[in-house]
Design an enzyme around this catalytic site. Structure first.
Site, short mmCIF file in Angstrom:
data_model
loop_
_atom_site.label_atom_id
_atom_site.label_comp_id
_atom_site.label_asym_id
_atom_site.label_seq_id
_atom_site.Cartn_x
_atom_site.Cartn_y
_atom_site.Cartn_z
N HIS A 1 -31.65 -4.23 26.44
CA HIS A 1 -32.13 -4.41 25.07
C HIS A 1 -33.45 -3.65 24.87
O HIS A 1 -33.62 -2.93 23.88
CB HIS A 1 -32.30 -5.92 24.82
CG HIS A 1 -32.90 -6.29 23.50
ND1 HIS A 1 -32.16 -6.72 22.43
CD2 HIS A 1 -34.19 -6.32 23.09
CE1 HIS A 1 -32.96 -6.98 21.42
NE2 HIS A 1 -34.21 -6.75 21.79
N GLU A 2 -34.35 -3.76 25.84
CA GLU A 2 -35.65 -3.07 25.73
C GLU A 2 -35.46 -1.56 25.77
O GLU A 2 -36.10 -0.82 25.02
CB GLU A 2 -36.59 -3.50 26.86
CG GLU A 2 -36.97 -4.97 26.85
CD GLU A 2 -37.55 -5.43 25.53
OE1 GLU A 2 -38.31 -4.67 24.91
OE2 GLU A 2 -37.22 -6.55 25.10
N HIS B 1 -34.54 -0.37 22.43
CA HIS B 1 -35.66 -0.26 21.48
C HIS B 1 -36.33 1.11 21.64
O HIS B 1 -36.74 1.73 20.66
CB HIS B 1 -36.71 -1.34 21.76
CG HIS B 1 -36.43 -2.66 21.09
ND1 HIS B 1 -36.07 -2.77 19.77
CD2 HIS B 1 -36.48 -3.93 21.57
CE1 HIS B 1 -35.89 -4.05 19.47
NE2 HIS B 1 -36.13 -4.78 20.55
N GLU C 1 -33.53 -5.58 15.99
CA GLU C 1 -33.03 -6.47 17.05
C GLU C 1 -31.52 -6.36 17.18
O GLU C 1 -30.98 -6.26 18.27
CB GLU C 1 -33.44 -7.92 16.75
CG GLU C 1 -34.91 -8.19 16.95
CD GLU C 1 -35.41 -7.70 18.29
OE1 GLU C 1 -34.85 -8.10 19.32
OE2 GLU C 1 -36.36 -6.90 18.32
N ASP D 1 -29.48 -4.99 20.39
CA ASP D 1 -28.43 -5.79 21.04
C ASP D 1 -27.14 -4.98 21.16
O ASP D 1 -26.50 -4.95 22.22
CB ASP D 1 -28.11 -7.04 20.20
CG ASP D 1 -29.23 -8.07 20.25
OD1 ASP D 1 -30.10 -7.96 21.14
OD2 ASP D 1 -29.22 -8.97 19.40
ZN LIG Z 1 -36.02 -6.77 20.74
#
Ligand SMILES: [Zn+2]
Length: 489
Positions: free
Chosen positions: A136-137, A140, A201, A205
């Site tokens: 997930h990071e 980003h 977000e 995901d």
């Molecule tokens: Zn996040």
């Protein structure tokens, strides 16, 4: 506190992390935004992102309780790089850092830098769950959420940014205090950020789950970890810290679960290294309030589990015994494990600690030298051997190994710290100062580093090779400092 206002802080927290580097060296005035070349619509260049990321990581080294444990840093780096290999749009190298922090959290910022809190190991029940957070990071970063957020916010309300910068230091030292300071500073402009962040977000995901699956992990790890976070926020008055930075509305969890359900479930073999890392973190970096009984509970559970879990339980037990100075008992457990797996660096490392505590230096040194013949340049073995040489007062051997080590691993503070000691013990003050200069430079203290190198340069013979080397390094650091000044205005 109600949840809604808390959630609206997320984006600010993330953005602060990326902007934090600008505030660490000088408190920015309201009218002096960092010059990052972002007029409306423009994007940060990758080079600018990398420079900001590097500067920020240096300040983290100076401010936050980073974990320098070579086994743990190697573990998270391997896990992170495995995910990066399966991610799209990777434009910078990635670096993974571990901070000793009892709150569940993770964040990513410029230059492919990803920071994980040690608590993630406590709450991830398997490697897929931990990997889901990292994936997930990574997403980003690859989706450039931070850069886009920063550009967007700077355009909308540049003054609010400047006001927020100072809170980052506080945030690192004390998340709760930092959060309170932030909510005051930024009350005015939180609202506009929520939708932006929630869509980020969802995207992180979605892309993260693809990466997770491609790298061979269980996509359900992501929804299961989110479920755990949701349960925590439901049954506790305190929202898990991670939900400040990554808000979790019900639809996000439902989306993740639906997406995971599209994939057929396949059994993922349990990762022995994950279990070792988990046990090592919980025994060596327990949260302050943590009772020994918590760790023993986990070890008991593992004792009744799979073969991998049983091995991890034995490893954890040996660490606990050696912490209690019951070295003979620790050896009884560890020796047979090491006999079966003589190349296992988790076991070698703990056995080295025990040998050193019992002043059996020759044993440790021989074992490490033998292991290094098979695993050449393994940083865990090298740093252990350097430390064993130091403890055994074999300073020239330590220096020789550490010169090579710091050349190959210039960003590892461990190497410079040990080299500083080894040189100091031999009265080689120029080498001591030069090595110390590198460790403060890694913490962003360039002025101090240049001062120590100048002293080192003054100690050696005029025109010598060493002097040339120190002077060249001073020039390099000055250039670096100048190029970073633009982010500190
Ligand atoms: Zn996040």
């Amino acid at each position: 506190m109600k949840k809604t206002p808390k959630k609206s802080l997320i984006a600010i927290f993330i953005s602060l992390l990326l902007l934090g580097n600008t505030s660490l060296f000088s408190a920015p005035a309201e009218d002096s935004l960092p010059d990052i070349g972002t007029t409306a619509g423009a994007t940060l260049s990758i080079n600018q992102e990398m420079a900001m990321g590097d500067l920020y990581i240096r300040s983290i080294r100076a401010q936050a309780p980073l974990i320098y444990d070579p086994l743990l840093t190697q573990y998270i780096d391997k896990l992170g790089q495995r995910l990066v290999k399966h991610a799209d749009s990777v434009k910078t190298p990635f670096h993974f850092y571990l901070i000793d922090n009892p709150n569940i959290n993770a964040y990513a910022f410029f230059g492919g830098n990803v920071v994980l809190h040690s608590a993630l190991f406590r709450y991830s029940r398997n490697e897929s769950e931990l990997a889901s957070v990292i994936a997930h990071e990574i997403s980003h970063v690859t989706q450039r959420h931070l850069a886009r957020l920063m550009e967007d916010q700077q355009r909308k309300s540049p003054l609010a940014w400047a006001g927020a910068l100072g809170s980052i230091l506080l945030m690192m030292a004390s998340p709760q205090a930092g959060m309170a300071a932030l909510s005051g500073t930024l009350a005015g402009f939180q609202q506009g950020m929520i939708s932006f962040t929630q869509s980020n977000e969802q995207e992180a995901d979605r892309i993260g789950m693809q990466t997770l699956r491609r790298a061979g992990f269980d996509p359900h790890g992501m929804s299961n970890f989110m479920q755990m976070l949701a349960d925590q926020s439901r049954y506790s008055s305190k929202l898990p810290e991670m939900l400040y930075t990554h808000p979790l509305p019900d639809n996000r969890l439902a989306d993740a679960r639906n997406r995971a359900n599209q994939y057929s479930t396949k059994a993922i073999p349990e990762s022995q290294d994950f279990l070792f890392a988990r046990v090592r973190i919980l025994t060596k970096y327990p949260p302050e309030q943590e009772q020994r009984s918590h760790i023993e509970q986990l070890l008991n559970k593992y004792r009744q589990g799979t073969a991998e879990e049983q091995l991890a339980a034995a490893y954890g037990h040996a660490i606990l015994l050696s912490q209690d100075k019951k070295y003979a008992e620790a050896r009884t457990i560890l020796s047979p494990l090491l006999d079966k797996q003589p190349d296992n660096t988790w076991f070698i490392d703990t056995m080295t600690d025990i040998d050193i505590e019992q002043k059996q230096y020759a044993n440790a040194i021989t074992r490490l030298q033998d292991a290094l013949k098979k695993q050449k340049n393994n940083p865990i073995l090298q740093i252990n051997l350097a430390n064993a040489y130091l403890q055994a007062k074999q300073y020239p051997q330590a220096s020789q190994l550490l010169f090579r080590y710091t050349f190959n691993n210039p960003d590892d503070l461990n190497g410079w710290t040990l080299l500083t000691k080894a040189a100091g013990k031999q009265g080689k003050h120029n080498e001591e100062l030069a090595a110390y200069a590198e460790s403060v430079a890694l913490q962003g203290k360039f002025d101090m580093a240049i001062e120590y190198l100048s002293k080192a340069s003054a100690l050696v013979k005029l025109g010598s090779y060493d002097q040339e080397r120190y002077d060249a390094r001073i020039d390099q650091l000055r250039q670096l400092q100048q190029s970073y000044d633009q982010y500190k205005k």
